[in-house]
Design an enzyme around this catalytic site. Structure first.
Site, PDB file in Angstrom:
ATOM      1  N   ASP A  25      26.906  -3.298  -0.266  1.00 26.43           N
ATOM      2  CA  ASP A  25      25.775  -2.866  -0.953  1.00 26.43           C
ATOM      3  C   ASP A  25      25.758  -2.327  -2.227  1.00 26.43           C
ATOM      4  OD1 ASP A  25      26.342  -0.740   0.530  1.00 26.43           O
ATOM      5  OD2 ASP A  25      24.641  -0.925   2.173  1.00 26.43           O
ATOM      6  N   ASN A  30      19.018   4.508  12.278  1.00 25.75           N
ATOM      7  CA  ASN A  30      17.900   3.442  12.783  1.00 25.75           C
ATOM      8  C   ASN A  30      18.724   2.275  13.233  1.00 25.75           C
ATOM      9  OD1 ASN A  30      18.821   2.439  10.340  1.00 25.75           O
ATOM     10  ND2 ASN A  30      16.566   2.118   9.712  1.00 25.75           N
ATOM     11  N   HIS A  37      20.691   0.300  11.286  1.00 28.66           N
ATOM     12  CA  HIS A  37      21.013  -0.783  10.396  1.00 28.66           C
ATOM     13  C   HIS A  37      22.501  -0.727  10.033  1.00 28.66           C
ATOM     14  CE1 HIS A  37      20.718   2.464   6.596  1.00 28.66           C
ATOM     15  NE2 HIS A  37      22.126   2.403   6.950  1.00 28.66           N
ATOM     16  N   GLU A  52      17.885  -3.392   7.375  1.00 28.05           N
ATOM     17  CA  GLU A  52      17.082  -2.469   8.131  1.00 28.05           C
ATOM     18  C   GLU A  52      16.411  -3.423   9.253  1.00 28.05           C
ATOM     19  OE1 GLU A  52      17.144   0.517   7.243  1.00 28.05           O
ATOM     20  OE2 GLU A  52      16.946   0.742   5.144  1.00 28.05           O
TER      21      GLU A  52
END
Ligand code: PGA
Length: 240
Positions: A67, A135, A137, A142
């Site tokens: 990314d 979280n 990811h 996400e």
């Protein structure tokens, strides 16, 4: 999923290094899928050290990164292209043209995503290194990202912006968007190596290993991967 629990971050990094080096030794033209973040820094330091002292060559190795922030490029020390050069590529004999990362400065982001997807189709990762967000990811996929997703533009979750703010002068400086490989691109890898350390990752790691396979915890898709290894330190494994 194969699970390796280590005593420390150093041991986690050592184990990850052993697995990545085996891929490089077995195939000097391997495709390595690489990640940014603080988790893989120990792995990258070991790869650099092994190249310097042990002579392991990366001349034929190709890489794809997960990314990049939208709006940041090589000139920004917060960009992932900068991070990879600083922490890994400049320490190896890898050819710059063999290292690939989505271009956060592309004028047409949709076209950039399409270009990166085409590239990934021709470069199946022999091993994909991953961290995990608190979280759940993986890359910047996400919670709620479809399992069938390919490279796309994402609006970062508030929790990710907070987690990453430590790396910026001010929280307002954290870009709100990123380009990320999708979950399908990650699942396409021949082998996946996911790393986690520290108590802050324990809940996400527990969901990854024991939770339901759900788009609410993107990493849980790895339960469906045929060759996935999780290397975690004791703190991150504390809820397993
Ligand atoms: P970290 O990030 O390695 O900096 O903890 C991991 C991630 O968000 O995927």
């Amino acid at each position: 999923m194969k699970i390796v629990i280590t005593k420390s971050y150093e041991e986690m990094s050592e184990e990850a290094f052993r697995l990545v080096k085996a891929v490089v030794k077995e195939n000097p033209e391997a495709v390595l899928g690489l990640a940014t973040g603080t988790t893989p820094l120990g792995l990258y330091a070991r790869m650099a050290e092994d190249h310097r002292r042990g002579g392991t060559s990366y001349r034929g190795i190709r890489t794809v990164n997960l990314d990049e922030y939208v709006g940041l490029g090589p000139g920004s020390d917060q960009s992932y292209v900068y991070f990879m050069r600083k922490n890994l590529f400049s320490h190896l004999d890898i050819l710059p043209e063999n290292t690939h990362i989505a271009n956060g400065l592309a004028p047409d982001l949709a076209e950039e995503c399409a270009r990166y997807n085409r590239l990934l189709e021709t470069m199946q990762q022999d091993i994909q290194v991953l961290g995990i967000g608190s979280n759940g990811h993986i890359a910047f996929n996400e919670p709620g990202t479809p399992f069938g997703s390919e490279t796309h533009v994402v609006a970062l979750a508030e929790s990710t912006i907070r987690d990453n703010a430590r790396l910026f002068a001010r929280e307002e400086d954290v870009p709100r968007k990123a380009l990320t490989m999708g979950l399908k691109n990650i699942m396409h890898a021949r082998r996946v190596l996911i790393l986690a350390n520290g108590a802050g990752k324990a809940k996400a790691v527990c969901g990854l290993v024991r939770g339901a396979v759900t788009e609410q915890l993107p990493a849980s898709v790895l339960q469906l991967h045929p060759d996935c290894t999780l290397v975690v330190d004791e703190a991150a494994a504390s809820l397993l």
